[in-house]
Enzyme design. Structure first.
Site, PDB file in Angstrom:
ATOM      1  N   THR A  93     -76.143-108.389 -14.393  1.00  0.00           N
ATOM      2  CA  THR A  93     -75.466-109.162 -15.445  1.00  0.00           C
ATOM      3  C   THR A  93     -75.431-110.666 -15.143  1.00  0.00           C
ATOM      4  O   THR A  93     -75.627-111.479 -16.052  1.00  0.00           O
ATOM      5  CB  THR A  93     -74.050-108.599 -15.670  1.00  0.00           C
ATOM      6  OG1 THR A  93     -74.166-107.211 -16.011  1.00  0.00           O
ATOM      7  CG2 THR A  93     -73.333-109.319 -16.792  1.00  0.00           C
ATOM      8  N   GLU A 134     -77.693-119.099 -20.289  1.00  0.00           N
ATOM      9  CA  GLU A 134     -77.345-120.515 -20.097  1.00  0.00           C
ATOM     10  C   GLU A 134     -78.601-121.383 -20.090  1.00  0.00           C
ATOM     11  O   GLU A 134     -78.600-122.502 -20.608  1.00  0.00           O
ATOM     12  CB  GLU A 134     -76.557-120.687 -18.800  1.00  0.00           C
ATOM     13  CG  GLU A 134     -75.180-120.050 -18.868  1.00  0.00           C
ATOM     14  CD  GLU A 134     -74.102-120.981 -18.368  1.00  0.00           C
ATOM     15  OE1 GLU A 134     -73.829-122.006 -19.023  1.00  0.00           O
ATOM     16  OE2 GLU A 134     -73.534-120.674 -17.316  1.00  0.00           O
ATOM     17  N   HIS A 151     -73.214-106.844 -21.923  1.00  0.00           N
ATOM     18  CA  HIS A 151     -74.487-106.364 -21.376  1.00  0.00           C
ATOM     19  C   HIS A 151     -74.575-104.900 -21.774  1.00  0.00           C
ATOM     20  O   HIS A 151     -73.904-104.048 -21.191  1.00  0.00           O
ATOM     21  CB  HIS A 151     -74.507-106.558 -19.853  1.00  0.00           C
ATOM     22  CG  HIS A 151     -75.867-106.447 -19.255  1.00  0.00           C
ATOM     23  ND1 HIS A 151     -76.136-106.776 -17.947  1.00  0.00           N
ATOM     24  CD2 HIS A 151     -77.053-106.060 -19.794  1.00  0.00           C
ATOM     25  CE1 HIS A 151     -77.426-106.589 -17.696  1.00  0.00           C
ATOM     26  NE2 HIS A 151     -77.998-106.144 -18.804  1.00  0.00           N
TER      27      HIS A 151
END
Lengths: 140, 87
Positions: free
Chosen positions: A40, A48, A74
């Site tokens: 994750t 990002e 996720h």
């Protein structure tokens, strides 16, 4: 003193990053779990990166963005070798705060391909002043 | 990015307008730009706060003399905390 708003920043800016799950991307390698699938934290890093890429061409010289908040779902595991694609879109500009949404795809089609989604918040800062506040000499 | 509280105190026969500048959010005091006794102009930066990785300058919204500086670099201010007083 203040990091002004980049000239071309506007909601709707988008970028996509792609990659393939390698050994270094697994939860085991990242220390976030004990299974050999996409970790994750790595998915968040890809998200990002997509956000950074979406706005980077529009920033003024000396400006950068830094992450301040994120939420992430996720939803599906991605095995070693799986191709990953993460799309991010700038959805809101609130002063120096930039808010993004992202969606991550793995192999497959339609809803089955969606492995994750979420939001990211980043703020505009002056790169050198930010580094100075962090105790880092720019270029040093 | 600061709350201002304005009151009028009587000092003998003289009225002194006192402006309290208070924090609007939780933040770290990164830099103190002024000192007690300084003459302050409208719009001068008094201190620079840091919150959510951003620099947030606290500006004087009125000219006067800085009679009190209530924070130091490295302090953490809470919403409503006094930062400075201008007379």
């Amino acid at each position: 003193m203040k990091a002004g708003r980049g000239k071309g920043l506007a909601a709707g800016l988008r970028a996509t990053v792609t990659g393939e799950v390698g050994e270094a991307d697994t939860a085991i390698a990242l220390g976030s779990g004990d299974v050999p699938v996409l970790g994750t934290p790595r998915l968040l890093a890809l998200a990002e990166a997509a956000c950074v890429a979406a706005v980077a061409p529009q920033l003024s010289a000396g400006q950068t963005t830094v992450g301040t908040a994120a939420s992430l779902e996720h939803k599906r595991p991605s095995a070693l070798g799986a191709a990953i694609e993460v799309e991010a879109e700038l959805t809101e500009i609130d002063g120096r705060v930039l808010r993004f949404v992202f969606i991550a795809y793995g192999p497959g089609t339609g809803e089955e391909a969606v492995i994750g989604a979420g939001t990211v918040e980043r703020v505009l800062v002056d790169r050198n002043r930010f580094l100075a506040r962090a105790g880092i000499v720019p270029g040093g | 990015m600061a709350m201002m509280v304005c009151r009028v105190d009587r000092l003998g026969t003289r009225e002194v307008r006192v402006i309290e500048i208070r924090a609007e959010m939780v933040a770290n005091v990164w830099k103190v730009v002024v000192a007690e006794g300084d003459t302050i102009g409208d719009g001068d930066t008094l201190v620079i706060l840091e919150s959510m990785k951003m620099e947030i300058p606290v500006l004087a919204e009125s000219a006067g003399t800085l009679s009190r500086l209530a924070v130091a670099e490295g302090d953490v201010v809470q919403e409503g905390d006094l930062i400075a007083v201008i007379e």
